[in-house]
Design an enzyme around this catalytic site. Sequence first.
Site, PDB file in Angstrom:
ATOM      1  N   LYS A 241       1.999  17.660 -23.933  1.00  0.00           N
ATOM      2  CA  LYS A 241       2.060  18.381 -22.567  1.00  0.00           C
ATOM      3  C   LYS A 241       2.932  17.277 -21.721  1.00  0.00           C
ATOM      4  O   LYS A 241       3.591  17.483 -20.894  1.00  0.00           O
ATOM      5  CB  LYS A 241       0.607  18.098 -22.014  1.00  0.00           C
ATOM      6  CG  LYS A 241      -0.375  19.310 -22.537  1.00  0.00           C
ATOM      7  CD  LYS A 241      -1.707  19.283 -21.923  1.00  0.00           C
ATOM      8  CE  LYS A 241      -2.418  17.872 -22.086  1.00  0.00           C
ATOM      9  NZ  LYS A 241      -2.861  17.381 -23.532  1.00  0.00           N
TER      10      LYS A 241
ATOM     11  N   ARG B 148      -9.543  20.495 -16.630  1.00  0.00           N
ATOM     12  CA  ARG B 148     -10.095  20.062 -17.695  1.00  0.00           C
ATOM     13  C   ARG B 148     -11.430  20.572 -17.958  1.00  0.00           C
ATOM     14  O   ARG B 148     -11.952  20.502 -18.778  1.00  0.00           O
ATOM     15  CB  ARG B 148     -10.130  18.646 -17.919  1.00  0.00           C
ATOM     16  CG  ARG B 148      -8.877  18.093 -18.739  1.00  0.00           C
ATOM     17  CD  ARG B 148      -9.230  16.697 -18.924  1.00  0.00           C
ATOM     18  NE  ARG B 148      -8.447  16.051 -20.298  1.00  0.00           N
ATOM     19  CZ  ARG B 148      -7.364  15.215 -20.333  1.00  0.00           C
ATOM     20  NH1 ARG B 148      -6.446  15.252 -19.277  1.00  0.00           N
ATOM     21  NH2 ARG B 148      -6.939  14.865 -21.283  1.00  0.00           N
TER      22      ARG B 148
ATOM     23  N   ARG C  53       1.211   7.438 -31.101  1.00  0.00           N
ATOM     24  CA  ARG C  53       1.896   7.386 -29.663  1.00  0.00           C
ATOM     25  C   ARG C  53       2.076   6.116 -29.276  1.00  0.00           C
ATOM     26  O   ARG C  53       0.894   5.293 -29.366  1.00  0.00           O
ATOM     27  CB  ARG C  53       1.016   8.307 -28.772  1.00  0.00           C
ATOM     28  CG  ARG C  53       1.211   8.191 -27.165  1.00  0.00           C
ATOM     29  CD  ARG C  53       0.772   9.362 -26.508  1.00  0.00           C
ATOM     30  NE  ARG C  53      -0.735   9.307 -26.207  1.00  0.00           N
ATOM     31  CZ  ARG C  53      -1.204  10.267 -25.788  1.00  0.00           C
ATOM     32  NH1 ARG C  53      -0.879  11.294 -25.121  1.00  0.00           N
ATOM     33  NH2 ARG C  53      -2.568  10.399 -25.460  1.00  0.00           N
TER      34      ARG C  53
ATOM     35  N   ARG D  51      -2.176   2.870 -26.115  1.00  0.00           N
ATOM     36  CA  ARG D  51      -3.378   3.041 -25.352  1.00  0.00           C
ATOM     37  C   ARG D  51      -4.693   2.640 -25.916  1.00  0.00           C
ATOM     38  O   ARG D  51      -4.729   3.129 -27.371  1.00  0.00           O
ATOM     39  CB  ARG D  51      -3.443   4.560 -24.688  1.00  0.00           C
ATOM     40  CG  ARG D  51      -2.622   4.785 -23.401  1.00  0.00           C
ATOM     41  CD  ARG D  51      -2.355   6.113 -22.924  1.00  0.00           C
ATOM     42  NE  ARG D  51      -3.571   6.872 -23.205  1.00  0.00           N
ATOM     43  CZ  ARG D  51      -3.516   8.254 -22.826  1.00  0.00           C
ATOM     44  NH1 ARG D  51      -2.417   8.924 -22.609  1.00  0.00           N
ATOM     45  NH2 ARG D  51      -4.733   8.994 -22.854  1.00  0.00           N
TER      46      ARG D  51
ATOM     47  N   ARG E 155     -12.368  12.722 -28.158  1.00  0.00           N
ATOM     48  CA  ARG E 155     -11.728  13.214 -27.063  1.00  0.00           C
ATOM     49  C   ARG E 155     -11.523  14.744 -27.545  1.00  0.00           C
ATOM     50  O   ARG E 155     -11.369  15.586 -26.775  1.00  0.00           O
ATOM     51  CB  ARG E 155     -10.269  12.708 -26.798  1.00  0.00           C
ATOM     52  CG  ARG E 155     -10.578  11.487 -25.888  1.00  0.00           C
ATOM     53  CD  ARG E 155      -9.271  10.441 -26.086  1.00  0.00           C
ATOM     54  NE  ARG E 155      -8.083  11.088 -25.571  1.00  0.00           N
ATOM     55  CZ  ARG E 155      -6.978  10.558 -25.319  1.00  0.00           C
ATOM     56  NH1 ARG E 155      -6.772   9.421 -26.228  1.00  0.00           N
ATOM     57  NH2 ARG E 155      -6.145  10.959 -25.083  1.00  0.00           N
TER      58      ARG E 155
HETATM   59  P1  ADP Z   1      -0.300  15.098 -24.368  1.00  0.00           P
HETATM   60  O1  ADP Z   1       0.319  14.785 -23.019  1.00  0.00           O
HETATM   61  O2  ADP Z   1      -0.614  16.633 -24.577  1.00  0.00           O
HETATM   62  O3  ADP Z   1      -1.466  14.270 -24.745  1.00  0.00           O
HETATM   63  P2  ADP Z   1       2.206  13.599 -25.281  1.00  0.00           P
HETATM   64  O4  ADP Z   1       3.317  14.662 -24.672  1.00  0.00           O
HETATM   65  O5  ADP Z   1       1.686  12.323 -24.790  1.00  0.00           O
HETATM   66  O6  ADP Z   1       0.862  14.634 -25.454  1.00  0.00           O
HETATM   67  O7  ADP Z   1       2.301  13.836 -26.974  1.00  0.00           O
HETATM   68  C1  ADP Z   1       1.594  13.011 -28.011  1.00  0.00           C
HETATM   69  C2  ADP Z   1       2.308  12.347 -29.013  1.00  0.00           C
HETATM   70  O8  ADP Z   1       3.129  13.434 -29.845  1.00  0.00           O
HETATM   71  C3  ADP Z   1       3.337  11.671 -28.516  1.00  0.00           C
HETATM   72  O9  ADP Z   1       3.467  10.445 -29.454  1.00  0.00           O
HETATM   73  C4  ADP Z   1       4.651  12.154 -28.610  1.00  0.00           C
HETATM   74  O10 ADP Z   1       5.811  11.527 -28.764  1.00  0.00           O
HETATM   75  C5  ADP Z   1       4.430  12.940 -29.799  1.00  0.00           C
HETATM   76  N1  ADP Z   1       4.901  14.495 -29.571  1.00  0.00           N
HETATM   77  C6  ADP Z   1       4.929  15.414 -28.476  1.00  0.00           C
HETATM   78  N2  ADP Z   1       5.571  16.219 -28.790  1.00  0.00           N
HETATM   79  C7  ADP Z   1       5.864  16.400 -29.916  1.00  0.00           C
HETATM   80  C8  ADP Z   1       6.447  17.479 -31.089  1.00  0.00           C
HETATM   81  N3  ADP Z   1       6.977  18.643 -30.470  1.00  0.00           N
HETATM   82  N4  ADP Z   1       6.698  17.158 -32.255  1.00  0.00           N
HETATM   83  C9  ADP Z   1       6.099  15.935 -32.643  1.00  0.00           C
HETATM   84  N5  ADP Z   1       5.542  14.922 -32.088  1.00  0.00           N
HETATM   85  C10 ADP Z   1       5.525  15.274 -30.650  1.00  0.00           C
HETATM   86  P1  ADP Z   2      -4.288  13.057 -22.829  1.00  0.00           P
HETATM   87  O1  ADP Z   2      -3.228  14.025 -22.536  1.00  0.00           O
HETATM   88  O2  ADP Z   2      -3.908  12.212 -24.101  1.00  0.00           O
HETATM   89  O3  ADP Z   2      -5.557  13.707 -23.405  1.00  0.00           O
HETATM   90  P2  ADP Z   2      -4.801  11.935 -20.272  1.00  0.00           P
HETATM   91  O4  ADP Z   2      -3.537  10.950 -20.092  1.00  0.00           O
HETATM   92  O5  ADP Z   2      -4.366  13.319 -19.916  1.00  0.00           O
HETATM   93  O6  ADP Z   2      -4.868  12.067 -21.938  1.00  0.00           O
HETATM   94  O7  ADP Z   2      -5.986  11.560 -20.091  1.00  0.00           O
HETATM   95  C1  ADP Z   2      -6.781  10.223 -20.491  1.00  0.00           C
HETATM   96  C2  ADP Z   2      -7.987  10.510 -19.976  1.00  0.00           C
HETATM   97  O8  ADP Z   2      -8.293  10.343 -18.638  1.00  0.00           O
HETATM   98  C3  ADP Z   2      -8.989  11.448 -20.306  1.00  0.00           C
HETATM   99  O9  ADP Z   2      -9.632  11.248 -21.873  1.00  0.00           O
HETATM  100  C4  ADP Z   2     -10.024  11.388 -19.327  1.00  0.00           C
HETATM  101  O10 ADP Z   2     -11.029  10.442 -19.808  1.00  0.00           O
HETATM  102  C5  ADP Z   2      -9.379  11.025 -18.197  1.00  0.00           C
HETATM  103  N1  ADP Z   2      -8.809  12.391 -17.711  1.00  0.00           N
HETATM  104  C6  ADP Z   2      -7.375  12.518 -17.389  1.00  0.00           C
HETATM  105  N2  ADP Z   2      -7.402  13.900 -16.796  1.00  0.00           N
HETATM  106  C7  ADP Z   2      -9.019  14.287 -16.474  1.00  0.00           C
HETATM  107  C8  ADP Z   2      -9.335  15.397 -15.844  1.00  0.00           C
HETATM  108  N3  ADP Z   2      -8.873  16.490 -15.327  1.00  0.00           N
HETATM  109  N4  ADP Z   2     -10.913  15.616 -15.787  1.00  0.00           N
HETATM  110  C9  ADP Z   2     -11.667  14.251 -16.165  1.00  0.00           C
HETATM  111  N5  ADP Z   2     -11.045  13.501 -16.740  1.00  0.00           N
HETATM  112  C10 ADP Z   2      -9.725  13.451 -16.830  1.00  0.00           C
END
Ligand code: ADP
Ligand code: ADP
Length: 215
Positions: free
Chosen positions: A13, A88, A127, A160, A171
């Site tokens: 995302k 979420r 990541r 992270r 998660r």
């Molecule tokens: P999210 O915001 O949904 O948690 P991220 O954009 O941070 O996800 O992506 C999670 C991990 O996967 C990162 O290390 C990113 O570089 C990698 N990633 C994102 N999109 C792809 C893809 N299409 N193929 C392989 N790896 C990806």
């Molecule tokens: P990822 O996309 O890798 O799951 P985020 O950066 O979106 O991670 O979120 C990291 C953490 O921040 C989540 O695991 C949660 O603890 C908190 N968080 C983020 N967005 C929300 C939300 N909309 N509601 C509750 N907690 C949140």
Amino acid sequence: MKIILLGPPGAGKGTQAKQISTKYNIPHISTGDIFRKNISEKTELGVKAQSYIDKGLLVPDELTIDIIKDRLDNEDCKNGFLLDGFPRTVKQAEALELFLNQKGDKIDYVLLVKVPESSILERMTGRRVCLKCGASYHIKFNPPKVLGKCDACNSDIIQRKDDSEETVKERIDVYNKQTEPLIEYYDDKKIMHSVDGTQDIEVVFKSISDILGDN
Ligand code: ADP
Ligand code: ADP
Ligand code: ZN
């Protein structure tokens, strides 16, 4: 354009959000980034949020909803925004809908980025992120041009704390229980589009652009 990005942790995302925000000229709003900024600045919100985030649990709805409402009231959100990581929970989705309704507004697109649970762990543990600008990298799938440095802003990139294997498992569990019900919620409203998140980053972006169009 008012867009929500939905999908499990590690779906890509954040990665897609950066490109969508640039192409469509709308602010990228990530609740995770907002919390992390507050944690690094040791604000009251940061201190509260950190205890949940470190455990892989969701920050309570009341806190999260207030932050988003505040952010959406900013002038730069007038013509559209991209929400990444919010809502979420169904409660957050309902609060968002009510908030927008009161202004005669609504969400135009919910993009569901789909990846199987089997890919998530490798994506998350590999990541690396830039805390300054929120850019996301992967040691194998999307490495930065210079080792340890962000392509976009040259700051150090880090792993992270909540991307450890144990916390990621929690998660995923939290996603399945608390966030997945949103798929049905938005499906019923006929504004949801699914995207195959297992494709290469550029191919995923192309699929999203095809849905959103050229405007
Ligand atoms: P999210 O915001 O949904 O948690 P991220 O954009 O941070 O996800 O992506 C999670 C991990 O996967 C990162 O290390 C990113 O570089 C990698 N990633 C994102 N999109 C792809 C893809 N299409 N193929 C392989 N790896 C990806
Ligand atoms: P990822 O996309 O890798 O799951 P985020 O950066 O979106 O991670 O979120 C990291 C953490 O921040 C989540 O695991 C949660 O603890 C908190 N968080 C983020 N967005 C929300 C939300 N909309 N509601 C509750 N907690 C949140
Ligand atoms: Zn950066």
